[in-house]
Scaffold this motif. Sequence first.
Motif, PDB file in Angstrom:
ATOM      1  N   HIS A  18       0.821  -1.208   0.000  1.00  0.00           N
ATOM      2  CA  HIS A  18       0.000   0.000   0.000  1.00  0.00           C
ATOM      3  C   HIS A  18       0.862   1.267   0.000  1.00  0.00           C
ATOM      4  O   HIS A  18       1.561   1.515   0.988  1.00  0.00           O
ATOM      5  N   GLU A  45       1.165  -0.564  -5.026  1.00  0.00           N
ATOM      6  CA  GLU A  45      -0.045   0.256  -5.113  1.00  0.00           C
ATOM      7  C   GLU A  45       0.345   1.696  -5.414  1.00  0.00           C
ATOM      8  O   GLU A  45       1.240   2.258  -4.773  1.00  0.00           O
ATOM      9  N   ASP A  47      -1.337   5.560  -6.042  1.00  0.00           N
ATOM     10  CA  ASP A  47      -2.424   6.536  -6.141  1.00  0.00           C
ATOM     11  C   ASP A  47      -2.004   7.587  -7.153  1.00  0.00           C
ATOM     12  O   ASP A  47      -0.868   8.047  -7.129  1.00  0.00           O
ATOM     13  N   GLU A 127      -4.643   3.488  -8.725  1.00  0.00           N
ATOM     14  CA  GLU A 127      -5.908   4.136  -8.359  1.00  0.00           C
ATOM     15  C   GLU A 127      -6.065   5.514  -9.006  1.00  0.00           C
ATOM     16  O   GLU A 127      -5.199   6.378  -8.865  1.00  0.00           O
ATOM     17  N   LYS A 129      -7.375   8.773  -8.462  1.00  0.00           N
ATOM     18  CA  LYS A 129      -7.793   9.560  -7.290  1.00  0.00           C
ATOM     19  C   LYS A 129      -8.473  10.842  -7.750  1.00  0.00           C
ATOM     20  O   LYS A 129      -7.995  11.468  -8.701  1.00  0.00           O
ATOM     21  N   GLN A 163      -8.005   0.614  -9.933  1.00  0.00           N
ATOM     22  CA  GLN A 163      -8.948   0.728  -8.815  1.00  0.00           C
ATOM     23  C   GLN A 163      -9.426   2.167  -8.708  1.00  0.00           C
ATOM     24  O   GLN A 163      -8.688   3.099  -9.031  1.00  0.00           O
TER      25      GLN A 163
HETATM   26 CA    CA Z   1      -5.119   3.874  -2.707  1.00  0.00          CA
END
Ligand code: CA
Length: 268
Positions: A18, A45, A47, A127, A129, A163
């Motif tokens: 993460h 991961e 963002d 991701e 965001k 995601q």
């Molecule tokens: Ca995230």
Amino acid sequence: ENHSNSSIYEKKIVNVAHRGASGYAPEHTIPAYQLGEQMKGDYIEIDLQMTKDGKLIAMHDEKVDRTTNGTGLVKDLTLAEIKKLDAGSWFNEKYPQFAKTKYKGLVVPTLEEVFKKFGRQANYYIETKSPEVYPGMEKELLKVLKDYKMVDSKGRTKNVLIQSFSKESLLKVHDMNPKLPLVQLFSYKNQATISDKELESIKEYAIGVGPNFTKIDGQYVKMVRNHGLQFHPYTVNERADMKKALEWGATGLFTNYPDVFNEVIKEY
Ligand code: CA
Ligand code: G3P
């Protein structure tokens, strides 16, 4: 280099680092991602935020304030301006027990730089965001994926998951490339339930769901798994919670401590 990470296609339980191994190194920096790999996290991961000049960078917040020595919104800053910021010293100050001299002066990486550094052997869990703040973010993401051959000529990928909390953002991606595997994130405020109807609708565009761990239970996971969806709760940092997630049937999880999660997987 010998990579031991496995994607959702090869492995039952995936260990998602993460923001990198962000328990030990400044989140979303190259050293945090490297540590994630060293600790045998399966996915890095990332963002995404987008700069004023349209570049995708790895950052969690819309503002640079928390994770750099700068101030202001990413959308109001150019990449050149963001590149001047120190993305590591804040971590040394906040977590003296994990502080390292080499973290001082680290820069904010672009998505492209992460791909250049870790290549196509690594797996990425990316991701979108605040997509409402960044029109065109999805299109730019797909362009970078293509430029770095993370998707093949038929639009397929083995090592990327996308995601988002935003269904709209995921649907945009899905419209542009229906072959990209998507994960619908949820942030529940209260104890969560999910219906067959909701899950059927998610299944039309996504391959999995990722809710906050603290608000779900075994029944929730059962529902998700009954629909054949992947289940990746976030952010699970305690051993006991990791164990619980596995017992409930999680197919992976997001953790700041990929080393700890691997120990739990081994014991399980
Ligand atoms: Ca995230
Ligand atoms: O993407 C899963 C999890 O990271 C969502 O929460 O705020 O850490 O991006 P956040």
